[in-house]
Each structure stands twice: as C-alpha cells, then as structure tokens.
Design an enzyme around this catalytic site. Sequence first.
Site, PDB file in Angstrom:
ATOM      1  N   HIS A 300       0.868  -1.169   0.000  1.00 19.66           N
ATOM      2  CA  HIS A 300       0.000   0.000   0.000  1.00 19.66           C
ATOM      3  C   HIS A 300       0.913   1.230   0.000  1.00 19.66           C
ATOM      4  O   HIS A 300       1.445   1.605   1.056  1.00 19.66           O
ATOM      5  CB  HIS A 300      -0.875   0.056   1.253  1.00 19.66           C
ATOM      6  N   THR A 458       4.443   0.730   4.057  1.00 20.47           N
ATOM      7  CA  THR A 458       4.414   0.135   5.394  1.00 20.47           C
ATOM      8  C   THR A 458       3.620  -1.162   5.446  1.00 20.47           C
ATOM      9  O   THR A 458       3.727  -1.906   6.407  1.00 20.47           O
ATOM     10  CB  THR A 458       3.809   1.112   6.414  1.00 20.47           C
ATOM     11  N   HIS A 459       2.803  -1.440   4.455  1.00 16.75           N
ATOM     12  CA  HIS A 459       1.982  -2.655   4.413  1.00 16.75           C
ATOM     13  C   HIS A 459       2.443  -3.509   3.241  1.00 16.75           C
ATOM     14  O   HIS A 459       2.383  -3.064   2.089  1.00 16.75           O
ATOM     15  CB  HIS A 459       0.495  -2.307   4.250  1.00 16.75           C
ATOM     16  N   LEU A 460       2.872  -4.725   3.525  1.00 17.09           N
ATOM     17  CA  LEU A 460       3.522  -5.576   2.523  1.00 17.09           C
ATOM     18  C   LEU A 460       2.766  -6.886   2.378  1.00 17.09           C
ATOM     19  O   LEU A 460       2.330  -7.472   3.373  1.00 17.09           O
ATOM     20  CB  LEU A 460       4.966  -5.848   2.929  1.00 17.09           C
TER      21      LEU A 460
END
Length: 529
Positions: A300, A458-460
Amino acid sequence: MSTRPNDGHEHAGKPHHVDDALPEGAVVDGETLTRAIDDIFDVVVVGSGAAGGTAAYTLASAGLSVGIVEEGPWMRTRDMQEDVHDVFSRVMRMSGLQMLRGKAFMPVLQGRCVGGSTLVNSAIAWRIPEDVVDEWHARFGLGTHITMRALEPQFDALERDLSVSEVSDEVLGENNRLFVEQAKRRGIVTQPMRRYDRGCKGSGQCLTGCPHAAKQGMSVTYVPWTLARGGRIFTSCRVERVDVRGGRARSVLARSATGHHVTVHARYAVVVAASTVQTPNILRRSGVRSRALGRHFQVHPALSLGGLFDRPIEMTFGATQGAESIHFRSTDRFKLETISLPPHLAGARLPGVGYELGSRLAQFGHVAVWAAQVRSRAEGTVGEAWGGGDRIRYSVEEDDLRAARKATALIARMMFEAGAREVWPSIFGVPSILRSIDEVALVDEAPLDPRAYNFIATHLFGAARMGHDASSSVVDPDFRVHDTEGLFVVDSSVFPTNLGVNPQHSIMGMSKLAASRLAARIRGGRIAA
C-alpha cells in the site's frame, strides 16, 4: 493461568510491565551469547511479530512446546524513549532506511525486534474485508479454506485477548478530531479507529514504542504469554535457513549477534513468520525452488500532507492514528487516515530551508498531518542482494498514481475547508506551499510520475502467495509449503492480494487460523514426530 497482561503497578519507583517479569531461562539473548546453542521443541516459529507472536501463543495454548527465533532485540517497555533516531536504529530494519527500488525509490518500514512492527505501528485493527475473501475464492480457489466463517472466531478471540476498542474521545486529540469533523461535513463516512489498546494515555508515541505498554503489541502480550506457557525465545539470532531433509523441515539454523550457531530442532513443524520480505529469502536459502517465490509482491503506497492552522493542533497529544475513512476504498482504491508525526519525522515534510523552515518548526503545535494509502494494483519482486540482505523491486502503476493524486487533492481541500492557511502537498512539480483552496487545482494536474511523490511503504503482501497450484503459488491452502512436510508460512507473504485496509489484524487472524489447524493436526496424530 490468565491470558491477560499485567496492567502495571509501581515497583521500585517505576511502572512494572509484563515484559519485566519473564520466566527464568525463557529468553536467550543473542547479543550476549557466549556459546553455541542446540535446543528442541514441538514447533519452532521464525519471527515474533503479528504473525509469529500469534502463532506461537496459539500453539503454546494448545499444549505444544514452542521455540521462537527472532532476528532483532527485545526492547522492553522500561527502555522506550521518544528519540526517533535511537529507537529506529535499534528496532527498525536498516534503521528505517530500507528501500524499494523501481522507477522511484520508496522507503519501506519494517520492525526488526521482538514484536516486529507491532512495536512501532499504530495497532490498527481491521478485519479482512469480505470482498477480499471473495476475490481470493474467485481468482485463487481458496473458498473452502479461507472463509469469513472460519476467520470470524479468530478475530473474536484476538479482540477479546488484546482489548480491541474504538479510540476514546478522551485521547482522540485535535489532529484526529478535526479530520472526523471535516470528513463528516463533506459527507464522507468516517470513524475513530479501532485499535489494540488497554488504557491509552494519548502520549502520541506509537511510532517509537508505547512507554506505558497500553498498545497491545506482541512484545507485551502474546510473546510473554507464550513464554509463561513454557516457550522460549532466541533474540538477536538471524535465521540462515530451515534445514529440510527427506522432504521435511527438521530444524532452524540461525546465528547469534555474537556469531555463535543456534540450532533449534522441531519435532513436528517449522512455522515461518518472518515478513513478506524476509520469508521468501529464508525459504530460498532453505532450498525451496517454487517459480512463484518472490513474485507478486504488493504494498500500500502511502503519502501524507501537512497543514498549518491558526488553531492549535498539538500532535504530541492523542492517539497517533485515531481516525480513518474507507469511503473511497472500493471506488477509488484509497483509504484516508490521520497520523500524528513527532517533530523529528514531520520535519521531513515541512517546506523551506533555513529561517523559513525554522519558523515553521516553531509553529509545529499548529500543524496537522493527514494521509492516504493506495490499494495499489502494481506487483514487484523480492530477492536476495549480493553479499546477503534483501532486494525489493517495485514500481507503482499509472492507475495507482491517479488514485494517489486524487487522494492528495481531496486531503488538501479538506484541510483548507477546515481552516488551514497553508497546505504542503509534497509533490514535485506542484508548489511546495499551497495558500488557498483554489491552488489545489494544481494538484489535480500533478504529473503521473512515481518520482514526483513522497510515497512510503508500510503494508507488505505476497511474494510467497497461497494457492492450489504449485507452479503459481508457494504454499497450499493449509499454509504448508508445497511438497515440503512440516514447513508452514503464516505471515502476509501468503496473501494473494493486498487488502486496502491496515493489515495487522488480518495477518493475526490468518496466523491464528493456520496455527489452530496445525495444532489440531498435531494433536490428532496427523503429523508424526
């Protein structure tokens, strides 16, 4: 035995927290280790973040002996501090300077410590959206394995254990409150966030670790609770590989920070929960040769805007992230949210140099920061760099940039409507300072070039995704690595797609589901020692 953490009491003049009172011998500190270690457990878990901590506690609660191997150190609550540099250098991978490489460079933040990113994130709890589960069924055939019916009891249990609740008005803070007020004026559906929170004091320090243990991250909940059930954790021990012999995972081979070998044997299973980036590379070093390994990586991309107001905002008080909206998640593929940045980090978003920058820093108490995360369609790859380390390649696509541009313009207009006298869009090709709502039209025409935007990841997701076909996926719908007995993956690397919402709760729900099923198989004799 209670599953709840110690609420904290005064001891020797300092608050006493659950991470101060651990069973003797339960922690093997790789920073002080003076000899090689050889140990054995029913299950070995690699990683102690959202996925690893949840899996470890679920397995230990089922009566299994659990060993956890964690690459990073354990920063205890008593050691928390506000200084971003000191904290990041201790608990963030590459001190927060890790990068995705592609058409533009994008910082990627990953916790490398006990608790992983749950130590330094905002503890936001979103159940996996039902439309995502539907997509996983339609595109990847996961409908009989990953269902809302199967996941909902996991979420219920997590929310009970970890005290998930909506941010209270007492600690909402002006940054969050102003966002909620303005969004509602615009008819945008919004709400205070739901978070893992037990007695938030509104210190605004989520990003450097909660000094009160109110944020219910893994280092003050599931990890110490696992140790209380007889588990052991090996900290500051980097996993080199999983030893797979005869088609079965046998042990985890690691090396301590002091250079000693740490071998942790598994009677039944090895559960890898090292993150979307590190998990594929551990599997690769362990001999997994799936064609899908390291592919389909998603993020994201997130961006933030600062606004200068006449009214005081005081981001130093209140929930770090306390308000959000998924109003545009399905239609425009972005989510709006607030984020209160400390001056050390917000300074990178303030325009100007010298006296001009100094004057804005002097007005920091009047600055608000609102953000957007894009549900990107782009996919990248994860591999290993020469000499070790991780190599991530990823570039946002034009549709992603259109979503980011629209979100930026919307936030800028909301800020002006809320009373901002300056808004800082942080887009190359657009003035660094906007002074009226009319100037937001310049954002509407901003370049569709990834180099123009200050994204952060930060979101993987992905890179070891789940599926039935071993030629296009890495793990099967039971979370087991294809063609390898006793080797499971439970972190967001198995997610076939991203979510469009903050993923910690979904990661934990999926991990709890996987660990519950694994425990049942072991207890039922379907996995032999």
